[in-house]
Scaffold this motif. Structure first.
Motif, PDB file in Angstrom:
ATOM      1  N   SER A 191       0.730  -1.266   0.059  1.00 20.26           N
ATOM      2  CA  SER A 191      -0.112  -0.113  -0.001  1.00 20.26           C
ATOM      3  C   SER A 191       0.899   1.448   0.033  1.00 20.26           C
ATOM      4  O   SER A 191       0.531   2.187  -0.793  1.00 20.26           O
ATOM      5  CB  SER A 191      -1.026  -0.014   1.315  1.00 20.26           C
TER       6      SER A 191
ATOM      7  N   GLN B 169      -7.588   0.681  -0.354  1.00 18.71           N
ATOM      8  CA  GLN B 169      -7.699  -0.613   0.359  1.00 18.71           C
ATOM      9  C   GLN B 169      -9.199  -0.549   1.064  1.00 18.71           C
ATOM     10  O   GLN B 169      -9.806  -1.813   1.251  1.00 18.71           O
ATOM     11  CB  GLN B 169      -6.774  -1.120   1.373  1.00 18.71           C
TER      12      GLN B 169
ATOM     13  N   ASP C 277      -5.666  -1.200  -5.085  1.00 18.49           N
ATOM     14  CA  ASP C 277      -5.167  -1.980  -3.573  1.00 18.49           C
ATOM     15  C   ASP C 277      -6.341  -2.872  -3.129  1.00 18.49           C
ATOM     16  O   ASP C 277      -7.121  -2.411  -2.388  1.00 18.49           O
ATOM     17  CB  ASP C 277      -4.746  -0.812  -2.662  1.00 18.49           C
ATOM     18  N   GLU C 278      -5.666  -4.164  -3.476  1.00 20.08           N
ATOM     19  CA  GLU C 278      -6.564  -5.249  -2.965  1.00 20.08           C
ATOM     20  C   GLU C 278      -8.347  -5.005  -3.119  1.00 20.08           C
ATOM     21  O   GLU C 278      -9.146  -4.998  -2.310  1.00 20.08           O
ATOM     22  CB  GLU C 278      -6.426  -5.638  -1.461  1.00 20.08           C
TER      23      GLU C 278
HETATM   24 MG   LIG Z   1      -2.062  -2.704   2.089  1.00 15.65          MG
END
Ligand SMILES: [Mg+2]
Ligand SMILES: Nc1ncnc2c1ncn2[C@@H]1O[C@H](COP(=O)(O)OP(=O)(O)OP(=O)(O)O)[C@@H](O)[C@H]1O
Lengths: 282, 286
Positions: free
Chosen positions: B69, B108, B186-187
């Motif tokens: 991240s 995220q 991010d994910e």
């Molecule tokens: Mg992360």
């Protein structure tokens, strides 16, 4: 793409209607009414049973009849107190927001201004009210100033907290989008601050009333511009205790009314998204 | 703020990606030995060197806390490197967001405005655009973006009325609506069920191919990384660094057949082994 879970319309399962006694709105009205009536009946019974004289501690019925006898006088005073309170409240809201916006603009502004904001808060209004009354020629204006000073602090401190408590993720998003200062303020900081700001307003509305009453106690103006505090003072001198209580009842009603108006406003503005204003969902 | 100076780009140093998409490949982002030490002393990244090529789909994979991240935020210019530097190439060394490069970041967390309805949250991306940007058929574009993530029916809902995965999809819609050419994710699908995730993966493959997107994608799923990426960077933790990389030279755009192929299984095994090595490398004390 089609979401697999949204393909068929989800059946809205409505909760079974509860019996009246268990319904939220009914309980909200019924419970305080029952408590209040019980206290009133007890009060009346104690006064009558022990035959407490009116000039010491009047029974509710004595207060009610005094309220009716002096209705003209009392409602004239109520209007004046209400006017001072509302003016002070509006002024405090305006000044409070401006100060808060100023303070969050820069670290230096905060260091420079905040001690004086605290000073404002810790100085008892009764101690500075005489000074204000001497300095300001118009009595009603001096009362407004007193009440404003009392009401100011919660608005400033809550608005600052609110403007600061912005989701850091959203701050990043706005920064990445290279949003301007004004845009960030309008679209992000002000909506984030709203719950805190409204909580501040709710406290301040009560404080404005207190400020207006305290100021008038110190000023002691009579005649045409006599507010409810003056009626209390006057009835104290004349040992007309039922009238004193009647004025007190009106002040309490005024305070409660302001609180309800602010609660309704909070609900109106935040009801759809903020936890503080949402009905509990089970 | 780091002053970005023009640095001659040495193309011989730049890794060419065989499986890359068509068109002339040049790095859009160049990270030169970037370090990040947070004010509390945590070293999140240690001397990371990375070139991101035009049009590639680059995945970052690695143990939790290895600085994925952080690296993405650095690329989005949200975090400054403590040391080293980042160059954004838009025909010349310019900062992100300047003409030619449009960046979208799916964080995220969903990071939605709780006071605004879903459609207003998606519209925020357009609202914050510079003046003069194309603002035609906003309503139609919002609808299309929400439809793409399967949330067209929820346009008038508030974020609190949605599930975690649905909120994340709103966030994705917000990122896709202003047609980025650099997409950082991010994910994004971490909170979704396998089925929805696979569908969105397919959509993403198609989208990035059609729009010639350059994508940086963080994931914890080996299968997802292999399916989507043209190149995978495996990172190790303590301190965060690049451990190894894997080029997936499978033609684009990919479809469900690739997921079932023996080659896919082989690549997943390779990546899994690399990830295990990276995890061991990351914790010498254990
Ligand atoms: Mg992360
Ligand atoms: N703002 C911060 N201040 C201090 N330390 C931080 C901060 N942000 C991240 N870190 C640290 O930096 C390291 C890398 O964090 P990062 O969020 O980049 O990890 P990650 O690879 O994204 O992990 P995950 O897969 O769990 O999301 C962690 O050790 C974390 O503790």
């Amino acid at each position: 793409m089609q979401d697999p879970r949204s393909r068929k319309p989800d059946p809205k399962i409505l909760p079974k209607p509860l019996p009246l006694l268990q319904q939220e709105w009914f309980q909200r009205i019924a419970a305080p009414t029952v408590v209040g009536l019980t206290l009133l009946v007890l009060w009346q019974a104690v006064c009558r049973f022990f035959q407490i004289p009116q000039y010491l501690f009047p029974a509710p019925t004595d207060i009610a009849s005094s309220l009716i006898d002096h209705a003209g006088l009392l409602f004239q005073s109520l209007k004046i107190t209400l006017l001072v309170t509302l003016q002070a409240f509006a002024l405090a809201t305006l000044l409070g927001c401006l100060t808060a916006f100023l303070i969050i603009q820069s670290r230096l502004a905060e260091i420079g201004l905040f001690p004086f904001v605290v000073l404002l808060q810790v100085t008892p209004i009764v101690a500075i009210a005489p000074l204000i009354i001497i300095l300001v020629k118009s009595t009603s204006l001096s009362l407004v100033i007193c009440a404003t000073l009392v009401a100011l602090f919660p608005i400033i401190s809550n608005t600052i907290t609110g403007l600061r408590s912005v989701d850091p993720g959203l701050v990043s998003y706005f920064r990445m989008k290279r949003a301007g200062r004004l845009e960030t303020l309008m679209r992000l900081q002000i909506p984030s601050a709203l719950p805190f700001f409204l909580a501040g307003l709710r406290i301040s509305s009560g404080l404005a009333l207190i400020g207006a009453i305290v100021g008038e106690f110190v000023a002691g103006t009579g005649g045409q511009s006599a507010g409810l505090a003056y009626q209390i003072l006057q009835s104290g001198f004349q040992l007309d205790i039922p009238l004193m209580f009647a004025a007190l009842v009106l002040i309490a009603c005024l305070g409660i009314a302001m609180f309800f108006v602010m609660s309704a406003l909070t609900h109106l503005l935040l009801g759809h998204w903020h936890e503080s204003a949402m009905k509990e969902q089970r | 703020m780091t002053i970005l100076k023009a640095v001659r780009l040495d193309m011989t140093e730049t890794r060419r990606i065989e499986a890359g998409k068509t068109g002339t490949e040049h790095p859009v982002i160049q990270i030169l030995s970037a370090n990040k030490i947070f004010p509390n002393g945590t070293q999140a990244l240690d001397a990371v060197d990375l070139n991101v090529q035009q049009g590639e789909f680059l995945s970052l994979i690695g143990p939790s806390g290895c600085g994925k991240s952080t690296l993405l935020k650095m690329i989005a210019n949200l975090i400054e490197p403590t040391d080293g530097r980042i160059l954004w190439w838009n025909g010349g060394p310019e900062r992100i967001g300047s003409a030619g490069s449009r960046l979208a970041f799916v964080f995220q967390d969903p990071t939605l405005m709780p006071w605004a309805r879903v459609d207003a949250n998606v519209r925020l991306a357009l609202d914050l655009e510079r003046k003069g940007a194309d603002k035609s058929d906003v309503a139609a574009r919002i609808h299309a973006a929400l439809d793409q993530v399967g949330l067209a029916k929820f346009a008038r809902s508030y974020p609190r009325e949605l599930s975690g995965g649905m909120r994340m999809r709103v966030s994705i819609a917000r990122a896709l609506i202003d047609q980025p050419d650099l997409l950082l994710m991010d994910e994004p699908f971490g909170a979704l069920d396998e089925f929805t995730r696979n569908k969105l993966d397919l959509d993403l493959v198609r989208l990035s191919w059609e729009r010639r997107l350059t994508t940086l994608f963080v994931t914890h799923s080996i299968y997802e990384a292999v399916f989507l990426s043209t190149r995978i960077i495996v990172m190790a933790a303590n301190p965060g660094r690049i451990h190894s990389e894997l080029v997936i030279d499978e033609p684009q755009p990919r479809d469900e057949d690739f997921r079932g192929s023996p080659r896919f299984a082989q690549l997943c095994r390779d990546l899994s082994r690399m990830l295990t090595e990276a995890s061991h490398a990351g914790s010498p004390q254990s």
